[in-house]
Write a protein that holds these residues in place. Structure first.
Motif, PDB file in Angstrom:
ATOM      1  N   SER A 154       0.829  -1.202   0.000  1.00 50.71           N
ATOM      2  CA  SER A 154       0.000   0.000   0.000  1.00 50.71           C
ATOM      3  C   SER A 154       0.870   1.262   0.000  1.00 50.71           C
ATOM      4  CB  SER A 154      -0.942  -0.007   1.192  1.00 50.71           C
ATOM      5  OG  SER A 154      -0.222   0.089   2.386  1.00 50.71           O
TER       6      SER A 154
ATOM      7  N   VAL B 136       2.401   1.776  -3.415  1.00 49.50           N
ATOM      8  CA  VAL B 136       1.461   2.293  -4.410  1.00 49.50           C
ATOM      9  C   VAL B 136       1.244   3.798  -4.215  1.00 49.50           C
ATOM     10  CG1 VAL B 136      -0.958   2.276  -5.085  1.00 49.50           C
ATOM     11  CG2 VAL B 136       0.288   0.147  -4.893  1.00 49.50           C
ATOM     12  N   LEU B 137       1.108   4.205  -2.946  1.00 51.66           N
ATOM     13  CA  LEU B 137       0.928   5.636  -2.689  1.00 51.66           C
ATOM     14  C   LEU B 137       2.106   6.428  -3.232  1.00 51.66           C
ATOM     15  CD1 LEU B 137      -0.564   6.176   0.858  1.00 51.66           C
ATOM     16  CD2 LEU B 137      -1.612   6.500  -1.369  1.00 51.66           C
TER      17      LEU B 137
ATOM     18  N   ALA C 129       2.097   6.608  -6.971  1.00 56.43           N
ATOM     19  CA  ALA C 129       1.125   7.557  -7.498  1.00 56.43           C
ATOM     20  C   ALA C 129       1.698   8.968  -7.533  1.00 56.43           C
ATOM     21  CB  ALA C 129      -0.153   7.524  -6.662  1.00 56.43           C
TER      22      ALA C 129
ATOM     23  N   LEU D  51       4.676   9.150 -10.077  1.00 56.77           N
ATOM     24  CA  LEU D  51       4.182   9.157 -11.454  1.00 56.77           C
ATOM     25  C   LEU D  51       3.699  10.552 -11.834  1.00 56.77           C
ATOM     26  CD1 LEU D  51       2.137   5.900 -12.115  1.00 56.77           C
ATOM     27  CD2 LEU D  51       3.985   6.842 -13.498  1.00 56.77           C
ATOM     28  N   THR D  52       3.024  11.200 -10.884  1.00 54.91           N
ATOM     29  CA  THR D  52       2.540  12.554 -11.155  1.00 54.91           C
ATOM     30  C   THR D  52       3.698  13.468 -11.528  1.00 54.91           C
ATOM     31  OG1 THR D  52       0.887  12.152  -9.476  1.00 54.91           O
ATOM     32  CG2 THR D  52       1.133  14.416 -10.224  1.00 54.91           C
TER      33      THR D  52
ATOM     34  N   TRP E 275       6.625  12.669 -12.548  1.00 53.92           N
ATOM     35  CA  TRP E 275       7.242  12.224 -13.801  1.00 53.92           C
ATOM     36  C   TRP E 275       6.422  12.674 -15.012  1.00 53.92           C
ATOM     37  CZ3 TRP E 275       5.452   8.301 -17.271  1.00 53.92           C
ATOM     38  CH2 TRP E 275       6.373   7.988 -18.297  1.00 53.92           C
ATOM     39  N   VAL E 276       5.100  12.436 -14.921  1.00 53.67           N
ATOM     40  CA  VAL E 276       4.208  12.790 -16.027  1.00 53.67           C
ATOM     41  C   VAL E 276       4.326  14.274 -16.364  1.00 53.67           C
ATOM     42  CG1 VAL E 276       1.766  13.163 -16.545  1.00 53.67           C
ATOM     43  CG2 VAL E 276       2.534  10.940 -15.773  1.00 53.67           C
ATOM     44  N   VAL E 277       4.400  15.085 -15.324  1.00 54.48           N
ATOM     45  CA  VAL E 277       4.467  16.527 -15.563  1.00 54.48           C
ATOM     46  C   VAL E 277       5.843  16.935 -16.068  1.00 54.48           C
ATOM     47  CG1 VAL E 277       4.277  18.794 -14.498  1.00 54.48           C
ATOM     48  CG2 VAL E 277       2.699  16.981 -13.851  1.00 54.48           C
TER      49      VAL E 277
ATOM     50  N   ARG F  83       8.043  15.414 -17.722  1.00 53.65           N
ATOM     51  CA  ARG F  83       8.492  15.090 -19.070  1.00 53.65           C
ATOM     52  C   ARG F  83       7.984  16.108 -20.089  1.00 53.65           C
ATOM     53  NH1 ARG F  83       4.353  12.056 -20.944  1.00 53.65           N
ATOM     54  NH2 ARG F  83       5.395  11.164 -22.738  1.00 53.65           N
TER      55      ARG F  83
ATOM     56  N   GLU G 218       3.897  18.286   2.313  1.00 54.24           N
ATOM     57  CA  GLU G 218       3.740  18.169   0.862  1.00 54.24           C
ATOM     58  C   GLU G 218       4.432  19.311   0.136  1.00 54.24           C
ATOM     59  OE1 GLU G 218      -0.204  17.573  -0.447  1.00 54.24           O
ATOM     60  OE2 GLU G 218      -0.445  15.709   0.689  1.00 54.24           O
TER      61      GLU G 218
ATOM     62  N   GLY H  96      -4.744  -1.453   5.099  1.00 52.53           N
ATOM     63  CA  GLY H  96      -3.802  -1.496   3.992  1.00 52.53           C
ATOM     64  C   GLY H  96      -4.531  -1.519   2.649  1.00 52.53           C
TER      65      GLY H  96
ATOM     66  N   LEU I 259      -4.323   1.325  -0.255  1.00 52.34           N
ATOM     67  CA  LEU I 259      -4.005   0.891  -1.613  1.00 52.34           C
ATOM     68  C   LEU I 259      -5.017   1.465  -2.604  1.00 52.34           C
ATOM     69  CD1 LEU I 259      -1.872  -1.365  -2.396  1.00 52.34           C
ATOM     70  CD2 LEU I 259      -3.828  -2.826  -2.768  1.00 52.34           C
TER      71      LEU I 259
ATOM     72  N   PHE J  52      -4.528   8.705  -8.266  1.00 49.39           N
ATOM     73  CA  PHE J  52      -3.783   8.924  -9.503  1.00 49.39           C
ATOM     74  C   PHE J  52      -4.646   8.676 -10.735  1.00 49.39           C
ATOM     75  CE2 PHE J  52      -1.012   7.738 -13.000  1.00 49.39           C
ATOM     76  CZ  PHE J  52      -0.176   8.841 -13.019  1.00 49.39           C
TER      77      PHE J  52
ATOM     78  N   PHE K 299      -1.994  14.958 -19.964  1.00 50.65           N
ATOM     79  CA  PHE K 299      -0.557  15.030 -19.775  1.00 50.65           C
ATOM     80  C   PHE K 299       0.104  13.663 -19.858  1.00 50.65           C
ATOM     81  CE2 PHE K 299       1.164  19.139 -18.308  1.00 50.65           C
ATOM     82  CZ  PHE K 299       0.017  19.897 -18.483  1.00 50.65           C
TER      83      PHE K 299
END
Ligand code: ATP
Ligand code: MG
Lengths: 264, 335, 270
Positions: free
Chosen positions: A34, A37-38, A41, A44-45, A47-49, A51, A191, C181, C185, C192, C202
């Motif tokens: 878990s 994954v957080l 997420a 990825l944000t 990275w996505v921006v 690029r 953050e 958990g 998850l 996202f 994007f």
């Protein structure tokens, strides 16, 4: 002497905790997954921006990853060792279960923290470590023993800052049975510290340096490691951490006196 | 020298009062209403080493709150507590070494750990000498019949098993004082008996001081020579168990076996007929000891009907305590 | 017949009506949520400003469009959050599922009513945030009532999609005790892939495809695109059709899953 005794005790607690974790192996895996994954997420944000643009006000993707990695690393340490502060209100104070920490001949804060080592933090620690390693290689930081020591000190100070702020705010549970809202409010400010403080207006960067000093957990050490000018601020992390720790422990003791237990 | 000394002890709680409905919730959003209650109000007593004291009172009387102040969990609002010469709140860690606590309503052990692992951890926390620990564990296993329980996690124990585990955990470090807050709540007769036996044994063998709250007067009769009664945060009785029965058994019953069916008879003031089975040749009378005496009642009855036999029941503790809880004591207590 | 439906609806409405009261009972949580969300809005605002510092459009979106999208998506992100796995976890752990099933209202419908109550309250609670975003962060809301109408319908349909998905997902709690958990998850994935953190435009194509294959975008990306003006109103029928297809598919799946999972309880004797 006393410290040694507490270290030995912590080992005992940890051993028992792992026995429990092994009993619930699936939960162990879900917990670890878990957090991964957080992290994925939010990474990825970024990275996505990133690029789509060459840099963020002069900071490259790799440099931002370094900041991100540092803050993740610092945060993962209290996540592992002090996660019980989050659940203190609901799990121990509202139910009166906190009583048992107070009738044992050890420091109740130690008892509370040692009671539950949180394995979810391991995932974060790994993510942070990998990010710092990869990004520092990508930007070409030349590691010397001195820099390594600096890095360790910075991570520990950062961890202490996270811990102290969490401790200070979780004390609210002694009055209102619930600390998550207050802790969350302060904690979530971190953050901001995932990105270079220079992208924010002066108010925000001042806040994150002098009031809720998450900047010392990520941005200033990163400046130093990257050789960017930041004045003396990269050196103030340990002092800030020490002051905050001392203050937060006082606040904790003050809160403890207001513990009211529960009826019955 | 007393082990526990309490002078003018008070505890006030502040609570937020919630008003019902959405309007109340919105109001509480901005201005919560605070209410103050005195759970313990000027309590004073001392306990000598080796005593077993029963601390009783109705629900909400302030028993648990007192225990929490004695153990150092709560800071008193006013007054003084000394346990073995220490302030249990200020010197909590030192105090904790010398005491054992059982709260019948909640567990102090690790929910998911096997009982023996919990005990091992506790032995480390209290720094019990490993040899002594093993010895005591054997001894406790025998007395409380724990053999099969050691490998079981607390979460899967029954109430009675859990309570035996709690007692073991609270006494394994050989405390000088044990506080037991309702240790027999919800247990069956056999387990109750066993636990009482265990407590008595600890008290006799080691001279452990026991401070016990309970709603089961069986515990009191079997264990305590001294009783403290608390009501609405104030102590209303502190003395030997036997005295309560003699002094405060205000109503007593007297039973006559009659030769013929009892016709309606006139009774002296302060006497009532208790409910009885009309088929039995029995007349049961309840009288108020403050208004008349047994001999007066007996002679009044014998004047009117033929009596074969009669008996005077000793007041039993539970009926006496019920009277006290109902307020009989307040009228009775000499100023 | 109509009366029976009417009484059913009344019962469901009563469940939904309890939700705002519960929210207000936890007053600190309300304040916390408010502040935490303002922080996030601030971070996002400055982050995206820095991204656009070089000037020009990125992937066909101007700074104003992106900001509008992101702020709205952040404000409405509770739409893809759900406490259903936690609640179901508690019901299973404490063995109350059996009792719940005995109530004279269909279990799933009842929870749907509750979740609708939650979402409606959520949207109302966001009004102060919307005002702050408009005043401080240059967010613009459309004035065309048609946009709002289309938005309302897409939110409603999208919420049903996510609810049904969560119902299916919640069935996992019958098989594990680590509900927390699982929940983390799910929240991470939802944050996202719903487009709450970054507009789908994007993303590289492969990521965008994953997003569209997941139900979360239906409840957040789709309505927010309409409201922020990224997607034109004329697109609405197509979007609705897709949403309805999701609802039908997940509706069947969720009932099947639940039927299988609940058997575990009855076999074990709760
Ligand atoms: N933490 C608390 N906060 C507010 N009020 C409390 C708290 N603890 C106890 N009280 C109040 O103090 C009073 C005494 O409570 P206490 O728990 O000491 O009673 P008790 O004698 O142990 O009762 P019981 O026999 O039901 O266990 C009660 O009115 C209770 O509502
Ligand atoms: Mg009590």
């Amino acid at each position: 002497m006393r410290i040694l005794r507490y270290c030995r005790l912590y080992r005992e607690f940890l051993l028992q905790r792992f026995k429990i974790l092994m009993e619930y192996r699936i939960n162990f895996l879900i917990g670890a997954a878990s957090t991964l994954v957080l992290q994925a997420a939010s990474l990825l944000t970024v990275w996505v921006v990133m690029r789509q643009v060459p840099n963020l006000k002069g900071w490259t993707f790799d440099e931002i990853l370094l900041i991100y990695g540092l803050v993740t690393l610092a945060r993962s340490i209290p996540h592992m060792f002090a996660d019980n502060l989050w659940t203190m209100g609901g799990q121990y104070i509202r139910t009166g279960g906190f009583d048992r920490f107070l009738v044992r001949p050890i420091n109740p804060l130690f008892h509370l923290l040692a009671d539950r080592f949180c394995h979810d933090g391991l995932g974060n620690f790994l993510v942070g470590a990998v990010l710092v390693a990869k990004s520092s290689a990508a930007v070409g930081i030349h590691w010397t023993p001195f820099l390594a020591v600096y890095l360790i000190a910075a991570v520990i100070s950062g961890a202490a800052i996270f811990f102290a702020l969490q401790l200070m705010t979780s004390v609210s549970a002694f009055w209102i049975m619930e600390s998550v809202p207050v802790t969350q409010m302060v904690f979530n400010l971190h953050e901001f510290a995932r990105y270079p403080l220079t992208i924010y207006p002066k108010v925000v960067s001042t806040l994150l340096t002098w009031v809720i000093p998450f900047g010392f957990a990520s941005f200033y050490p990163a400046c130093f490691l990257l050789g960017r000018p930041a004045g003396i601020l990269p050196w103030l992390g340990p002092i800030t951490a020490a002051i905050l720790l001392a203050v937060s422990y006082r606040v904790w003791l003050f809160g403890l006196r207001h513990y009211a237990s529960t009826g019955s | 020298m007393p082990v526990i000394e309490v002078v003018n002890l008070s505890k006030k709680f502040r609570t937020n009062r919630k008003e019902p409905g959405i309007a109340g919730a919105v109001k509480a959003l901005f201005r919560p209403v605070v209410q103050e209650t005195a759970a313990v109000d000027g309590v004073r007593f001392t306990v000598e080493p080796g005593e077993v004291v029963g601390y009783i009172g109705v629900n909400g009387a302030g028993k648990s709150t007192t225990i929490k102040m004695l153990t150092g969990i709560l800071e008193p609002t006013a007054g003084m507590v000394r346990v073995l010469g220490r302030d249990p709140h200020r010197q909590r860690v030192d105090n904790a070494r010398e005491i054992g606590v059982v709260f019948g309503q909640r567990s102090q052990l690790w929910w998911d750990l096997a009982f023996i692992e919990s005990l091992n951890l506790i032995s480390k926390i209290y720094e019990i000498d490993p040899g002594r620990y093993r010895e005591l564990l054997d001894q406790f296993c025998g007395m409380l019949d724990l053999g099969d329980l050691l490998r079981v996690p607390i979460r899967s124990m029954s109430l009675g098993q859990k309570m035996r585990a709690e007692l073991t955990a609270a006494l394994i470090h050989e405390p000088r004082i044990v506080y037991l807050d309702e240790p027999t709540i919800g247990l069956d007769l056999i387990v109750k008996e066993r636990i009482r036996e265990f407590i008595r044994e600890q008290n006799k063998r080691n001279g452990t001081t026991v401070f016990l709250t309970t709603h089961d007067l069986g515990d009191i009769e079997k264990l305590c020579r001294r009783v403290i009664i608390i009501d609405a945060g104030r102590i209303i009785y502190d003395g030997p168990l036997t005295t309560i029965q003699e002094r405060f058994g205000r109503y007593r019953t007297i039973t006559f076996e009659t030769a013929g069916f009892a016709a309606t008879i006139s009774l002296p003031p302060g006497v009532e007929t208790a409910p009885q089975n009309p088929e039995d040749r029995k007349l049961i009378l309840k009288f108020d000891r403050t208004k008349t005496t047994a001999s007066k009642v007996a002679s009044a009855v014998m004047d009117q009907i033929d009596v074969v036999d009669f008996s005077l029941a000793e007041p039993d503790l539970s009926s006496v305590v019920r009277q006290i809880y109902n307020g009989a004591l307040k009228e009775n207590v000499p100023p | 017949m109509i009366r029976r439906i009417w009484t059913k609806m009344r019962a469901l409405a009563a469940f939904a009506g309890m939700i705002p009261k519960l929210f207000l009972a936890y007053r600190l949580w309300v304040w916390m949520d408010f502040f935490v969300r303002i922080f996030s809005l601030t971070v996002f605002y400055y982050f995206w400003n820095a991204v656009y510092a070089g000037g020009g459009d990125i992937r066909g979106l101007s700074l104003a469009q992106t900001l509008n999208y992101i702020l709205l998506a952040q404000i409405l992100s509770p739409l893809v959050q759900s406490r259903l796995p936690m609640v179901m976890g508690r019901l299973v752990r404490e063995g109350d599922v059996g009792i719940e099933l005995l109530r004279p209202v269909d279990f799933q419908s009842r929870w749907y009513a509750e979740c609708m109550g939650v979402s409606a309250t959520m949207i109302v609670i966001q009004i102060p945030l919307v005002i702050i975003a408009c005043v401080c962060f240059e967010m613009h809301l459309p004035s065309d009532p048609r946009v709002w109408a289309v938005f309302a319908v897409t939110v409603w349909l999208g919420q049903a999609v996510v609810f049904l998905f969560d119902w299916m997902f919640s069935c996992l709690v019958f098989y594990t005790t680590e509900v927390w958990g699982l929940w983390v998850l799910r929240e991470g994935v939802a944050a996202f892939f719903s487009g709450a953190l970054v507009p789908l435009q994007f993303m590289p194509e492969w990521l965008e495809r994953i997003c569209r294959a997941m139900p979360f975008a239906q409840a957040l990306y789709v309505p927010v695109s309409i409201l922020s003006g990224i997607a034109p109103v004329s697109d609405a029928p197509r979007l609705w059709l897709i949403q309805i297809a999701w609802i039908v598919g997940l509706g069947i799946l969720s009932r099947t899953f639940f039927g299988v999972a609940i058997r575990k309880v009855t076999v074990q004797g709760g």
